[in-house]
Design a protein around this motif. Sequence first.
Motif, PDB file in Angstrom:
ATOM      1  N   SER A   1      27.018  38.025  43.123  1.00 45.26           N
ATOM      2  CA  SER A   1      28.126  38.035  44.081  1.00 45.26           C
ATOM      3  C   SER A   1      27.648  37.529  45.431  1.00 45.26           C
ATOM      4  O   SER A   1      26.504  37.805  45.833  1.00 45.26           O
TER       5      SER A   1
ATOM      6  N   GLN B   1      35.576  35.593  39.694  1.00 46.54           N
ATOM      7  CA  GLN B   1      36.656  35.952  40.616  1.00 46.54           C
ATOM      8  C   GLN B   1      36.262  35.442  41.995  1.00 46.54           C
ATOM      9  O   GLN B   1      35.117  35.587  42.415  1.00 46.54           O
ATOM     10  N   GLN B   2      37.217  34.841  42.711  1.00 49.06           N
ATOM     11  CA  GLN B   2      36.895  34.313  44.034  1.00 49.06           C
ATOM     12  C   GLN B   2      38.135  34.279  44.913  1.00 49.06           C
ATOM     13  O   GLN B   2      39.274  34.400  44.436  1.00 49.06           O
TER      14      GLN B   2
ATOM     15  N   ILE C   1      41.967  38.814  46.658  1.00 50.29           N
ATOM     16  CA  ILE C   1      41.358  37.859  45.733  1.00 50.29           C
ATOM     17  C   ILE C   1      42.454  37.255  44.857  1.00 50.29           C
ATOM     18  O   ILE C   1      43.306  37.964  44.314  1.00 50.29           O
TER      19      ILE C   1
ATOM     20  N   HIS D   1      43.583  36.293  41.764  1.00 52.64           N
ATOM     21  CA  HIS D   1      43.214  36.479  40.356  1.00 52.64           C
ATOM     22  C   HIS D   1      43.721  35.342  39.469  1.00 52.64           C
ATOM     23  O   HIS D   1      43.205  35.139  38.367  1.00 52.64           O
TER      24      HIS D   1
ATOM     25  N   ALA E   1      41.044  32.947  38.539  1.00 50.22           N
ATOM     26  CA  ALA E   1      39.895  33.436  37.772  1.00 50.22           C
ATOM     27  C   ALA E   1      39.520  32.422  36.697  1.00 50.22           C
ATOM     28  O   ALA E   1      40.382  31.765  36.103  1.00 50.22           O
TER      29      ALA E   1
ATOM     30  N   TYR F   1      37.068  31.876  33.203  1.00 47.94           N
ATOM     31  CA  TYR F   1      36.293  32.537  32.143  1.00 47.94           C
ATOM     32  C   TYR F   1      35.538  31.460  31.362  1.00 47.94           C
ATOM     33  O   TYR F   1      36.081  30.386  31.084  1.00 47.94           O
TER      34      TYR F   1
END
Length: 755
Positions: free
Chosen positions: A633, A702-703, A710, A712, A715, A717
């Motif tokens: 992170s 996540q950013q 944030i 979502h 996101a 994956y």
Amino acid sequence: MSGGNIDKVKKIKGMAAKIKLTVFPLILFSLFSGILCHAEVKDTINIKRPKVALVLSGGGAKGFTYIGILKVLERERVPVDIVVGTSIGALVGGIYSMGYSASEIENIVRGQNWEKLLSDKVSRIYLSEIDREIDQRYLFSLPCEKKKGIRMPQSVVRGQNILNLLCGISGNSQLNADFSKFPRSYACVATNLETGEEVDIYNGFLPTAMYASMAVPGVFEPCERDGLLLADGGIVNNFPVDVAKKMGADVIIGLDIRDNYHDRESLKSMDKIFVNLTNFYSKYKDKENKSFCDLIIHPHLSSYNGASFSNKAIDSMIVIGERTAEGMVKQIRHLKKIYNLEDNNIVSKKLKMPEKWKICRIRFDGLCHSEEEEFINMLNFKLPGEYSYNEIRSGINRLYGQGVFDKIYFGMTDSKEGKILTLFAKKKEVRSINVGFDINTRDKVAILLNGEWKNYSKPINIISVNAEISNNPGIKFNFEREHKNCLPDVGLEIKAKEQNYDFYNEGEKLFDVNVFYSSVSLYSRRYLGDFWEWKTAVQEEYFHGDIFVKEAFLQNVFPTDNDNIWLTSVHTSLSFDNRNNFYFPDKGSFFSIKGELDAVSKDLNTLSPAFLLRSCHIFPVGNNTAILLKVNSRAIFSSDFSEIKSTFLGGDSYAGFFDYHIPFWGLTPFIMADRFVCIESADVRFNLFKNHYLSFIFNALQQGDDIYNINHSRAIYGVGLKYSIKTIIGPVELGLGYSGQNDGIMGSFNLGYWF
């Protein structure tokens, strides 16, 4: 003749006859009594049984066969008074002479990691940061002497680990022991490397005696002992039955694991050539030595060689030894019968290694008093106190990991208060050239050269220079003052690097980036125990070249050329690392948290705080599976920060140029992230068979630009599949990743150590 004389003669003859009749039975009685007396003496010799000797030949790893043979001899209650050995026979025989049983020796052998034991490596947790980097970056090291320059090393292995194991096993023997006073009298054979003469060792420090006898030239460093330079005794006497004879052996049982001579068709490998050479050297003694034996046990070990140190091979060889001896039980029992060999003696166990020793004092042999105090403090022993072999070994590893000792090992002496722990330490001035290489999808081909110099008698006691020859060349200098007491280490680091990489967004390459980067940092470092490290630094950085700004990137505009940025930063970090391996850990954890304040050098009032967290915990699942849970992170708390300090994402762990790069399987490096980023990943790694691994990877990203909001929906994956092989030239890795952000599947390849 006159009648009187005739009468005298008759009288004399009559007396003679009487004497004959009287004396002859007396003579017969005396002779018979003598025979009876002689028989009584012979019976007395039988009652006081003959001395029995075991003679163990050399043969490398095949010597583990002796354990199985000893098991059978013990079951048959064969007494053993004398043990003589060469090489591996000296090692097994030396342990047996101290009173260890065959089963106890088997437990010792099975409890070792032979790959690590037959090297000089200690766990990475004991290494300093510089030495840890050297250990995990470089393929080989060449010593560099002050006057003679670069030279080939004296051996592959110094013997640090195997010698300390022997020190633990024989910890209760005295430093200057008489081996004839052991529960079983002992001797071993070594070779004087300067003269080629045989050296039979009957006393002194037992661990160095055993090590000297097994120090194969070129493999193990020769042993300096009693003013002599000693190596493997198999060169001059690989089956030393004559030595047992000199020690007063009446009955000799030979345990012979040597190969016969190999013919031309068989001489296709180095180990078989070495076997023939060893046999040639001792062949003149061999016939006589064999003739002295009352029984020879010779297992057939054609499927194994002197380097068969795998657990599977060891198990098999112990079984072979046991079965071979069982097949000779009739001969063993016959030998016992004709020599009346009854084992009525209880073997003393006083020399066996206890669970703990009571240590009242520690001293060094080889250091001055001021140095001795510094290094004793590093052991962290409270005296008097009770310490096990593993605890003593951990302390020695901590000292050896400093890189200032050529070798360090220990012995014990008795005192009224307990044991005095003596550490035999040979300091060295390190001058070495280290070489590493890496082939991967980032740099193509890269070579890393390192020159390291250590001398702890100097104010600046560590100097290290790195030069990278690759698509992204660079150089780094480190000057460090490393302390051995409570003071922190301090150092200066200067580095420069040319960096060329492709910049991506959502799988599409936008442009090439060419950056020259340099920095100067003054740092201090403090080790908090074996696992924790606290580091603080002040740093000046310079960037020149294609420095892109975030606004230009968002507008899909190519960056401006010939930009220059000077940054001043202060950062501090706290890290914990007890992983047992950097590349293929199967237990342990890693944790690092770093806080940073950055400012443009022209305007130090504008501070940009940032924080970076990395963590990994390894959960072993059974013997062949491990789950690695990772969290990476980064947070940038100011919107007015220099874009070159943006977080970059993508690729495997080796793909990053900057400290703030975060790997992500399924994304191509380099991708710019938002100010607040968190990536969680789970790796399930299977050890398919020796040194081969298959990993299934899942990671999530996540950013956002607001830590409280944030996005979502953004996101990402990704999944990955990686096949890895641990080799002597570093890890070989082939990976595939997919995330949906790229067109198709992303592939990666790496051969060699990362840097």
